[in-house]
Structure formats: C-alpha cells, structure tokens
Design an enzyme around this catalytic site. Structure first.
Site, PDB file in Angstrom:
ATOM      1  N   ARG A   2       0.831  -1.213   0.000  1.00 23.90           N
ATOM      2  CA  ARG A   2       0.000   0.000   0.000  1.00 23.90           C
ATOM      3  C   ARG A   2       0.868   1.267   0.000  1.00 23.90           C
ATOM      4  O   ARG A   2       0.932   1.982  -0.992  1.00 23.90           O
ATOM      5  CB  ARG A   2      -0.952  -0.029   1.226  1.00 23.90           C
ATOM      6  CG  ARG A   2      -2.046   1.017   1.201  1.00 23.90           C
ATOM      7  CD  ARG A   2      -1.622   2.390   1.646  1.00 23.90           C
ATOM      8  NE  ARG A   2      -1.042   2.420   2.988  1.00 23.90           N
ATOM      9  CZ  ARG A   2      -0.444   3.483   3.493  1.00 23.90           C
ATOM     10  NH1 ARG A   2      -0.333   4.596   2.793  1.00 23.90           N
ATOM     11  NH2 ARG A   2       0.086   3.447   4.719  1.00 23.90           N
ATOM     12  N   ASP A   3       1.602   1.506   1.077  1.00 22.80           N
ATOM     13  CA  ASP A   3       2.384   2.749   1.178  1.00 22.80           C
ATOM     14  C   ASP A   3       3.473   2.764   0.112  1.00 22.80           C
ATOM     15  O   ASP A   3       3.792   3.825  -0.466  1.00 22.80           O
ATOM     16  CB  ASP A   3       3.020   2.847   2.577  1.00 22.80           C
ATOM     17  CG  ASP A   3       3.369   4.270   2.982  1.00 22.80           C
ATOM     18  OD1 ASP A   3       3.737   5.057   2.109  1.00 22.80           O
ATOM     19  OD2 ASP A   3       3.301   4.583   4.185  1.00 22.80           O
ATOM     20  N   HIS A  34       5.079   4.522  12.780  1.00 20.27           N
ATOM     21  CA  HIS A  34       5.171   4.429  11.310  1.00 20.27           C
ATOM     22  C   HIS A  34       6.178   5.489  10.858  1.00 20.27           C
ATOM     23  O   HIS A  34       5.819   6.649  10.661  1.00 20.27           O
ATOM     24  CB  HIS A  34       3.763   4.687  10.762  1.00 20.27           C
ATOM     25  CG  HIS A  34       3.618   4.680   9.278  1.00 20.27           C
ATOM     26  ND1 HIS A  34       2.995   3.660   8.583  1.00 20.27           N
ATOM     27  CD2 HIS A  34       3.947   5.595   8.331  1.00 20.27           C
ATOM     28  CE1 HIS A  34       2.958   3.942   7.299  1.00 20.27           C
ATOM     29  NE2 HIS A  34       3.539   5.122   7.109  1.00 20.27           N
ATOM     30  N   HIS A  78       8.889   7.152   8.340  1.00 21.83           N
ATOM     31  CA  HIS A  78       9.517   7.277   7.015  1.00 21.83           C
ATOM     32  C   HIS A  78      10.978   7.659   7.260  1.00 21.83           C
ATOM     33  O   HIS A  78      11.320   8.272   8.269  1.00 21.83           O
ATOM     34  CB  HIS A  78       8.763   8.300   6.165  1.00 21.83           C
ATOM     35  CG  HIS A  78       7.471   7.736   5.638  1.00 21.83           C
ATOM     36  ND1 HIS A  78       7.344   7.233   4.363  1.00 21.83           N
ATOM     37  CD2 HIS A  78       6.263   7.556   6.228  1.00 21.83           C
ATOM     38  CE1 HIS A  78       6.112   6.784   4.189  1.00 21.83           C
ATOM     39  NE2 HIS A  78       5.424   6.963   5.306  1.00 21.83           N
ATOM     40  N   CYS A  83       4.100   9.457   0.612  1.00 24.09           N
ATOM     41  CA  CYS A  83       2.724   9.916   0.451  1.00 24.09           C
ATOM     42  C   CYS A  83       2.693  10.946  -0.677  1.00 24.09           C
ATOM     43  O   CYS A  83       3.360  11.972  -0.591  1.00 24.09           O
ATOM     44  CB  CYS A  83       2.212  10.533   1.756  1.00 24.09           C
ATOM     45  SG  CYS A  83       0.564  11.226   1.598  1.00 24.09           S
ATOM     46  N   ASN A  88       9.351   4.379   3.539  1.00 27.31           N
ATOM     47  CA  ASN A  88       9.215   3.900   4.914  1.00 27.31           C
ATOM     48  C   ASN A  88      10.533   3.290   5.360  1.00 27.31           C
ATOM     49  O   ASN A  88      11.364   2.908   4.538  1.00 27.31           O
ATOM     50  CB  ASN A  88       8.149   2.783   4.984  1.00 27.31           C
ATOM     51  CG  ASN A  88       6.757   3.290   4.749  1.00 27.31           C
ATOM     52  OD1 ASN A  88       6.346   3.483   3.619  1.00 27.31           O
ATOM     53  ND2 ASN A  88       6.019   3.504   5.823  1.00 27.31           N
TER      54      ASN A  88
HETATM   55  P1  HMG Z   1     -13.241  13.636  -2.597  1.00 25.16           P
HETATM   56  O1  HMG Z   1     -12.846  13.827  -4.024  1.00 25.16           O
HETATM   57  O2  HMG Z   1     -13.423  14.834  -1.716  1.00 25.16           O
HETATM   58  O3  HMG Z   1     -14.503  12.657  -2.493  1.00 25.16           O
HETATM   59  O4  HMG Z   1     -12.140  12.698  -1.951  1.00 25.16           O
HETATM   60  P2  HMG Z   1     -16.028  12.891  -2.763  1.00 25.16           P
HETATM   61  O5  HMG Z   1     -16.753  12.266  -1.622  1.00 25.16           O
HETATM   62  O6  HMG Z   1     -16.302  14.321  -3.120  1.00 25.16           O
HETATM   63  O7  HMG Z   1     -16.267  11.988  -4.072  1.00 25.16           O
HETATM   64  C1  HMG Z   1     -15.716  12.312  -5.345  1.00 25.16           C
HETATM   65  C2  HMG Z   1     -15.887  11.118  -6.284  1.00 25.16           C
HETATM   66  O8  HMG Z   1     -15.106  10.031  -5.827  1.00 25.16           O
HETATM   67  C3  HMG Z   1     -17.343  10.598  -6.337  1.00 25.16           C
HETATM   68  O9  HMG Z   1     -17.510  10.049  -7.667  1.00 25.16           O
HETATM   69  C4  HMG Z   1     -17.318   9.453  -5.356  1.00 25.16           C
HETATM   70  O10 HMG Z   1     -18.291   8.460  -5.627  1.00 25.16           O
HETATM   71  C5  HMG Z   1     -15.938   8.890  -5.561  1.00 25.16           C
HETATM   72  P3  HMG Z   1     -18.355  10.856  -8.767  1.00 25.16           P
HETATM   73  O11 HMG Z   1     -19.700  11.067  -8.153  1.00 25.16           O
HETATM   74  O12 HMG Z   1     -17.611  12.161  -8.963  1.00 25.16           O
HETATM   75  O13 HMG Z   1     -18.294   9.948  -9.939  1.00 25.16           O
HETATM   76  N1  HMG Z   1     -15.448   8.218  -4.349  1.00 25.16           N
HETATM   77  C6  HMG Z   1     -14.875   7.017  -4.341  1.00 25.16           C
HETATM   78  N2  HMG Z   1     -14.605   6.128  -5.311  1.00 25.16           N
HETATM   79  C7  HMG Z   1     -13.977   4.982  -4.953  1.00 25.16           C
HETATM   80  N3  HMG Z   1     -13.640   4.707  -3.677  1.00 25.16           N
HETATM   81  C8  HMG Z   1     -13.886   5.574  -2.682  1.00 25.16           C
HETATM   82  C9  HMG Z   1     -14.535   6.781  -3.005  1.00 25.16           C
HETATM   83  N4  HMG Z   1     -14.902   7.845  -2.256  1.00 25.16           N
HETATM   84  C10 HMG Z   1     -15.465   8.715  -3.094  1.00 25.16           C
HETATM   85  N5  HMG Z   1     -13.513   5.289  -1.429  1.00 25.16           N
HETATM   86  C11 HMG Z   1     -11.314  11.189  -0.292  1.00 25.16           C
HETATM   87  C12 HMG Z   1     -12.130  12.441  -0.544  1.00 25.16           C
HETATM   88  C13 HMG Z   1     -11.083  11.058   1.206  1.00 25.16           C
HETATM   89  C14 HMG Z   1     -12.079   9.984  -0.800  1.00 25.16           C
HETATM   90  C15 HMG Z   1      -9.963  11.336  -1.044  1.00 25.16           C
HETATM   91  O14 HMG Z   1      -9.392  12.551  -0.675  1.00 25.16           O
HETATM   92  C16 HMG Z   1      -8.995  10.231  -0.737  1.00 25.16           C
HETATM   93  O15 HMG Z   1      -9.275   9.068  -0.924  1.00 25.16           O
HETATM   94  N6  HMG Z   1      -7.778  10.563  -0.286  1.00 25.16           N
HETATM   95  C17 HMG Z   1      -6.763   9.570   0.010  1.00 25.16           C
HETATM   96  C18 HMG Z   1      -5.452   9.933  -0.567  1.00 25.16           C
HETATM   97  C19 HMG Z   1      -4.482   8.854  -0.179  1.00 25.16           C
HETATM   98  O16 HMG Z   1      -4.743   7.683  -0.352  1.00 25.16           O
HETATM   99  N7  HMG Z   1      -3.288   9.264   0.356  1.00 25.16           N
HETATM  100  C20 HMG Z   1      -2.270   8.356   0.718  1.00 25.16           C
HETATM  101  C21 HMG Z   1      -2.604   7.499   1.885  1.00 25.16           C
HETATM  102  S1  HMG Z   1      -2.342   8.290   3.460  1.00 25.16           S
HETATM  103  C22 HMG Z   1      -0.635   8.063   3.749  1.00 25.16           C
HETATM  104  O17 HMG Z   1       0.089   7.651   2.888  1.00 25.16           O
HETATM  105  C23 HMG Z   1      -0.087   8.303   5.142  1.00 25.16           C
HETATM  106  C24 HMG Z   1       0.148   7.006   5.929  1.00 25.16           C
HETATM  107  O18 HMG Z   1       1.055   6.154   5.258  1.00 25.16           O
HETATM  108  C25 HMG Z   1       0.707   7.326   7.317  1.00 25.16           C
HETATM  109  C26 HMG Z   1       1.902   8.277   7.285  1.00 25.16           C
HETATM  110  O19 HMG Z   1       2.892   8.016   6.593  1.00 25.16           O
HETATM  111  O20 HMG Z   1       1.803   9.283   8.011  1.00 25.16           O
HETATM  112  C27 HMG Z   1      -1.152   6.232   6.130  1.00 25.16           C
HETATM  113 MG    MG Z   2       3.223   6.348   5.282  1.00 23.72          MG
END
Ligand code: HMG
Ligand code: MG
Length: 299
Positions: A14-15, A206, A208, A239, A248
């Site tokens: 994933r990450d 966690h 990095h 990220c 990581n």
């Molecule tokens: P948004 O664009 O504000 O969502 O995203 P929305 O609710 O306005 O929906 C927009 C469209 O997306 C709609 O479709 C929804 O149906 C669809 P449309 O009507 O336009 O056709 N939709 C989805 N489709 C599939 N799966 C879903 C989903 N949700 C809505 N789940 C949202 C808001 C939170 C969903 C978005 O901002 C998001 O997913 N962000 C995640 C980004 C990400 O993955 N970042 C990396 C992971 S975090 C990380 O790496 C840190 C970590 O490792 C820890 C660390 O290191 O600190 C964990």
């Molecule tokens: Mg991370």
C-alpha cells in the site's frame, strides 16, 4: 536479558506502491503479496480503497484483494477513507480496516480534502460499520512529528485526535512520521507524553526514513516499551500528498537489526529477500534498503 517479540506490519503493497511511477500489474501485485505471506509476517496492508483519481496506482484494489492466497494467521488490511471505500473493502473481505487522518490541518486537507473536524464523523461512520461487520479497525494519525505545510505539530493535538479515534472502537493507532522529520530525542518527548494517556500496546509507530533516522527512532521507541512498527520492504513508500516524504523504514533492515539484537520478529530474512528481489525487478529500480544494497552489490 529476555528480549521481547516485536510485531512488524508490512505496508509496502500500500504505502510502497501508492508512490511508484512504474505501473505494477495486478498479477504482479498478487504474486508479491503471496511472497510476503510466506515470510513469517503476520500483518500485511495490501491496498487502499480510495478513488482512482487520488491514487491511480491502487485502482485495482478489489482485484488484488480477491486474487491473493490468504494465509491462516495473517491479518490482511487496507486503507479506507469513507463508507464508499468500506463497501468495497467488505466485498473484498479484508480482515482489518485502516482509517487515516492527519494531526495537521493542511496535510489533512491536501490528503483527504476535508478539515480535521469534518473528518471525524466520516471516520466514526466507517469505524462503527466496520465493527458491526465483524472487522477490527486500526487508525493512522499522520504528520505527528511535523507537517510539510504547517511545520510543528502540537502533542496535545495528537493526543486529542487519538482519544477521539479510540472512542470509535479503534484497537490500535499508528503514529506517522509522514515526512521523516523525527529524531530519537523528539520520539522520546512525543511518546513520553502520549504514554501518559494511552497503553503502549495500542500505539504503533510508522516512520519514514527521509533523513536516515528511522531505525534510530525505532530503537528509542523499543527501549521505551513500544513493540509494534510499520515498515515497507526495501524501503519503498511515501505519500503523494506530502512533498518531501521518502520511503518507509525498510522491513529487511528492521528485521535484520532486531534479530541481530536478539529480538524476535518471526520473519525469515531469506524469504524476505526473495520478495524484495521480486518487487525490485518489477519496479525496475534498485530498492533503497541497506540489505538490498548489499544484495545488489554482491549478486
Ligand atoms: P473527494 O474527491 O473529496 O470525495 O475525496 P467525494 O466524496 O467528493 O467523491 C468524489 C468522487 O469520488 C465521487 O464520484 C465518489 O463516488 C468517488 P463521482 O460522483 O464524482 O463519480 N469516491 C470514491 N470512489 C472509490 N472509492 C472511494 C470513493 N470515495 C469517493 N472510497 C477522499 C475524498 C477522502 C475519498 C480522497 O481525498 C482520498 O481518498 N484521499 C486519500 C489519498 C491517499 O490515499 N493518500 C495516501 C494514503 S495516506 C498516507 O500515505 C499516510 C500514511 O502512510 C501514514 C503516514 O505516513 O503518516 C497512512
Ligand atoms: Mg506512510
């Protein structure tokens, strides 16, 4: 001295893959996760159920989750941002659901398009529905040691967020050093404060490794009694919504260090290397772990 067991949670699929430019096919992801399942790891975060527009690399989440050979004793987890993502995660029969948010307003907004206050009810709904569906729930709090946009992050803010998330029934919180700005002294301060409020067994770390301090940070945390750490094989990771974040801490380096010191991880280093070589060949660049640097030099 009797050395403890340390739990290592592999987040590479994933990450790691969320940040790779090279597109890895669904079949290759499945093969890699199956190799990881053979190493002795008991926890693998395999994907994210987020919109493909946000993380195109993981747009095949459902196919990957349905394609892997699940092994008894391993928890297979995935990131879920909202109820729409939970629907897919339940269809994929994930064992554990991982919520995520940040301790800093700007990273939260960039990463999940909401303020911190607007995030709580969304995560609460996901937690409640996951538990109702028989799943355990973990949560990430990102930018605990510093934010790429807001800089310093207050420990009180982190504590308040953790308190809220535990109230939703989350079993473990993983504190993210998202851009790798922690150092052992800072780790001691932050964890010292948080362990006044939370049981150490319910906090994971966690790290990095942007500035090469992740192993040192982990050792400090181990000495303080923390026993659960996230890592990604070969040091993959980052990220896309946190500029400056690099990989990581590498699972292979972490296992090597801990086993040498007499801790028990239950993970076989040769099998880990087999899995690392497999993914290195697929992403077509050298993995950045020390263990893989040795392998790449002497092979
Ligand atoms: P948004 O664009 O504000 O969502 O995203 P929305 O609710 O306005 O929906 C927009 C469209 O997306 C709609 O479709 C929804 O149906 C669809 P449309 O009507 O336009 O056709 N939709 C989805 N489709 C599939 N799966 C879903 C989903 N949700 C809505 N789940 C949202 C808001 C939170 C969903 C978005 O901002 C998001 O997913 N962000 C995640 C980004 C990400 O993955 N970042 C990396 C992971 S975090 C990380 O790496 C840190 C970590 O490792 C820890 C660390 O290191 O600190 C964990
Ligand atoms: Mg991370």
């Amino acid at each position: 001295m009797n050395k403890k067991n340390i739990v290592i949670k592999e987040v590479g699929p994933r990450d790691g893959l969320q940040n790779e430019k090279e597109i890895i096919s669904t079949g290759q992801k499945i093969q890699w996760i199956d190799l990881l399942s053979n190493t002795g790891l008991n926890y693998i975060e395999i994907t994210s159920f987020v919109p493909p527009k946000w993380i195109p690399q993981l747009s095949d989440a459902l196919e990957v989750a349905k394609g892997i050979k699940k092994k008894e004793g391993i928890t297979y987890a995935a990131l879920v941002p909202n109820l729409r993502g939970l629907e897919s995660a339940l269809e994929a029969d994930m064992d554990e659901i991982s919520l995520f948010m940040s301790a800093s307003e700007s990273h939260n907004l960039k990463n999940i398009n909401k303020s911190i206050n607007d995030t709580f009810p969304v995560l609460k709904d996901v937690a409640v529905s996951s538990i109702k569906a028989g799943k355990t729930v973990r949560a990430y709090v990102s930018t605990v040691f510093g934010c790429p946009y807001d800089g310093e992050v207050s420990i009180d803010k982190v504590r308040d967020i953790c308190e809220q998330l535990f109230q939703y029934g989350v079993t473990e919180i993983s504190l993210g050093d998202t851009i790798g700005v922690a150092d052992p002294a800072k780790v001691e301060i932050v964890l010292g404060e948080l362990s006044k409020h939370f049981n150490k067994s319910r906090i994971a770390l966690h790290f990095h490794d942007t500035r090469g301090m992740a192993l040192a940070n982990i050792l400090r945390a181990v000495d303080m009694g923390f026993t659960t750490f996230d890592s990604a094989l070969g040091g993959l990771g980052g990220c896309p919504y946190a500029p400056g974040a690099s990989g990581n801490v590498a699972t292979d380096d972490l296992v090597h260090m801990l086993e040498k010191m007499g801790y028990h991880t239950g993970i076989n280093e040769d099998l880990l290397q087999t899995a690392a070589v497999f993914i290195q060949n697929r992403i077509r660049k050298s993995l950045r772990s020390h263990q893989m640097a040795i392998y790449n030099t002497v092979k």
